[in-house]
Scaffold this motif. Sequence first.
Motif, mmCIF file in Angstrom:
data_model
loop_
_atom_site.group_PDB
_atom_site.id
_atom_site.type_symbol
_atom_site.label_atom_id
_atom_site.label_comp_id
_atom_site.label_asym_id
_atom_site.label_seq_id
_atom_site.Cartn_x
_atom_site.Cartn_y
_atom_site.Cartn_z
ATOM 1 N N SER A 170 5.086 4.455 -43.353
ATOM 2 C CA SER A 170 3.959 3.443 -44.027
ATOM 3 C C SER A 170 3.850 2.455 -43.110
ATOM 4 O O SER A 170 2.803 1.775 -42.694
ATOM 5 C CB SER A 170 4.046 3.016 -45.444
ATOM 6 N N LEU A 225 1.738 3.334 -40.219
ATOM 7 C CA LEU A 225 0.448 3.363 -40.698
ATOM 8 C C LEU A 225 -0.305 2.021 -40.783
ATOM 9 O O LEU A 225 -1.642 1.836 -40.294
ATOM 10 C CB LEU A 225 0.228 3.940 -42.013
ATOM 11 N N ASP A 265 -2.295 7.440 -46.667
ATOM 12 C CA ASP A 265 -1.150 6.994 -46.950
ATOM 13 C C ASP A 265 -0.865 7.775 -48.201
ATOM 14 O O ASP A 265 -1.194 7.371 -49.546
ATOM 15 C CB ASP A 265 -1.005 5.496 -47.178
#
Length: 259
Positions: free
Chosen positions: A43, A46, A165
């Motif tokens: 994450s 991302l 996500d």
Amino acid sequence: MSAISVRDVWVEFGDQIVIENLNLDIASGSFVSVVGPSGCGKSTFLRLVLGQDRPTRGSLTLDGQPLRDEPDADRGVVFQRYSVFPHLTVLGNVLAAYELGESRFAARLFGAKRRAAIEKADDLITAVGLAPHRTKYPSALSGGMQQRLAIAQALAKDPKVLLLDEPFGALDPGTRAQMHALLKPLWARLGMTVIMVTHDLKEAFGLGTRVIAFDKTRHDPQAPGRFGAKITYDLDLTRDSPVPVLGFLKPPAETMAAQ
């Protein structure tokens, strides 16, 4: 074009190294699935591409230009939790993306511009299968429908890159399968680059053209934050060329066919 280049990127928070020395190229039009254990930096990566976080060292570029320090129209994002406006209808949610993009201060469109935006919004609503629910509010929609709406809202910006996500993590298996059947044709038709973080390996391989695994290759029990995550696997799932994977080559299709 929507090629992404990551060069010598480190992400550190105090004495905690999350990502270390990441180098990566993502070709335009790819669908990249990012997998790995919890806390390995998926994450975080991302958020780097989105522009929410900045690398401690190194650089990220989109089509050769440095990524801006905050999310913009080049990058759309869909989170696991349904990020839609509860006070707006399905149409209002998608229309809001056009209004904010065209008129950031007034957040309203008028006349011909508004009619054109409504037409585009209706096209997207139809594309994600929500045309019968056009006038409903999110509270009247199922989880899968709300996620369809979040995808339509993200696509309204016509982004070069769509970031996902754990977008289907909260959905039941049947609804998740429906979302897979929705997303892959949309991606193929729109030609954008997609980066999806997921814990579901079946989902990663089923949707992606490339699967990247993040993990920590070194551990220090006395200093858990001393080493960060790296790419441990990089698997190209296309069938038209051999691809290096951990120093080996995937056999060409013709070789496999002859076996």
